[in-house]
Design an enzyme around this catalytic site. Structure first.
Site, short mmCIF file in Angstrom:
data_model
loop_
_atom_site.label_atom_id
_atom_site.label_comp_id
_atom_site.label_asym_id
_atom_site.label_seq_id
_atom_site.Cartn_x
_atom_site.Cartn_y
_atom_site.Cartn_z
N LYS A 271 -9.06 4.84 26.91
CA LYS A 271 -8.16 4.40 27.97
C LYS A 271 -7.35 3.21 27.46
O LYS A 271 -7.92 2.23 27.00
CB LYS A 271 -8.95 4.00 29.21
CG LYS A 271 -10.07 4.96 29.60
CD LYS A 271 -9.55 6.34 29.98
CE LYS A 271 -10.71 7.25 30.36
NZ LYS A 271 -10.28 8.61 30.72
N ASP B 77 -25.44 10.95 32.91
CA ASP B 77 -24.72 10.23 33.96
C ASP B 77 -25.67 9.95 35.12
O ASP B 77 -26.50 10.81 35.45
CB ASP B 77 -23.52 11.04 34.47
CG ASP B 77 -22.44 10.15 35.08
OD1 ASP B 77 -22.78 9.37 36.00
OD2 ASP B 77 -21.28 10.24 34.65
#
Length: 346
Positions: A295, A230
């Site tokens: 999602k 990340d």
């Protein structure tokens, strides 16, 4: 009391009743069973009225949007306030014995008010079931008493071998040292798909989109060696106290130096893009297993999830990978489903 030999009850997150109803209809049709769902918006449950065939195999395989699913044997109405157990007893005795007692209600604001009533009801009912020999180990089935309110509801049974939590909800406590609440999502997913304890054969993992580190922390505390990917920062305790390596890179373009046992991903992105990323990791041999969230859009959530999972299975099959794929809309999920894929030999 009214017998209900061909009726099933499924609990879900309120607001997902139409998704569960569509899934139930598709799965029953796949099994050659005919029937129809009954659902009210925001009720947190769906009833399946079976007319032909046998939908029982669904109990074993589970449903994405159902927290729990089991057949009903009777309905109860207008229980007397002074002797509810007495009114229920003939039916409980007729269908027993049981390994355990589940007292359940829909996960809605008004039904949650039943929690206090059910605590008291358990204190009265459970000892009597034990005294009468209706609650014993190795009975083979569990008893479900589902309450619409304190006087109306349904009696159901489910195979005791199925690892169902009461009400379909795995309630967990967030540790103070957890970097984020997302740690609960991964903990629930691992309990659902892998069971308790350290997962067998998982020693190394990559966490794509790791910041601030809730999933990396959950894996590292099990002794798994984790690489967190990340551009954002990870909680400093992960780097100081756990075996976590941080790489500042993009989750969609970074590639591992060597294969790992597990890749996990909880990035906020289009579900098709996440599904394609996970498929690449598995078919390229960068990871043997994957656990990730998709999602979902606000509309057609079930249809979208079915298309994505079918696409995933087809992509793995084209590469000669016989994978086990499980998916669930977990308690700590919201507008997403969690997917577990295992390409290791059975």
């Amino acid at each position: 009391m009214a017998e209900q030999p061909h009726r099933y009850l499924a609990l879900c997150r309120p607001g997902f009743e139409s998704d569960l109803a569509a899934e139930l209809s598709d799965r029953a049709a796949d099994l050659g069973a005919a029937g129809y769902p009954q659902a009210q918006p925001d009720s947190g449950c769906v009833f399946w009225e079976n007319l032909q065939g046998d939908p029982a195999p669904i109990l074993e395989s589970g449903l994405i949007f159902a927290r729990t699913f089991y057949p009903l044997v009777a309905a109860f109405d207008d229980l007397p306030e002074r002797d509810r157990i007495g009114a229920l007893w003939p039916e409980l005795k007729r269908n027993g014995p049981y390994t355990e007692l589940y007292l359940e209600h829909a996960d809605t604001n008004d039904r949650r008010e039943l929690a206090g009533f059910l605590r008291g009801f358990r204190k009265a009912l459970e000892p009597r079931l034990r005294r009468e020999g209706l609650l014993r180990s190795h009975a083979g089935q569990r008893l479900h008493l589902y309450f619409d309110d304190s006087r109306h509801g349904h009696i159901g049974v489910s195979p005791a071998r199925l690892p169902l939590p009461e009400g379909g909800i795995q309630r967990l406590r967030l540790a103070p040292e957890a970097p984020s609440r997302s740690a609960l999502k991964l903990e629930e997913a691992m309990l659902r798909f892998l069971g308790r304890g350290r997962p067998e054969g998982l020693h190394t993992a990559v966490d794509l989109g790791a910041a601030p580190g809730g999933w990396s922390w959950q894996l590292a505390r099990l002794g798994i060696k984790v690489t967190g990917i990340d551009h954002g920062r990870l909680d400093t305790r992960l780097l100081e106290e756990y075996p976590v390596r941080h790489v500042s890179a993009d989750a969609f373009t970074w590639r591992p130096e060597r294969p790992v046992d597990l890749v996990v991903c909880d990035v906020v992105d289009k579900p098709a893009r996440t599904q394609s990323l996970m498929l690449k990791w598995l078919t390229q041999g960068w990871a043997r297993t994957a656990l990730f969230n998709l999602k979902l859009p606000m509309a057609r959530r079930y249809r979208e999830s079915r298309v994505l999972l079918e696409r995933l299975a087809e992509g793995l099959e084209k590469q000669g990978l016989a994978a086990r794929i499980n998916a669930a809309h977990l308690y700590y999920d919201r507008e997403e489903i969690t997917v577990w894929v295992d390409t290791r030999a059975p």
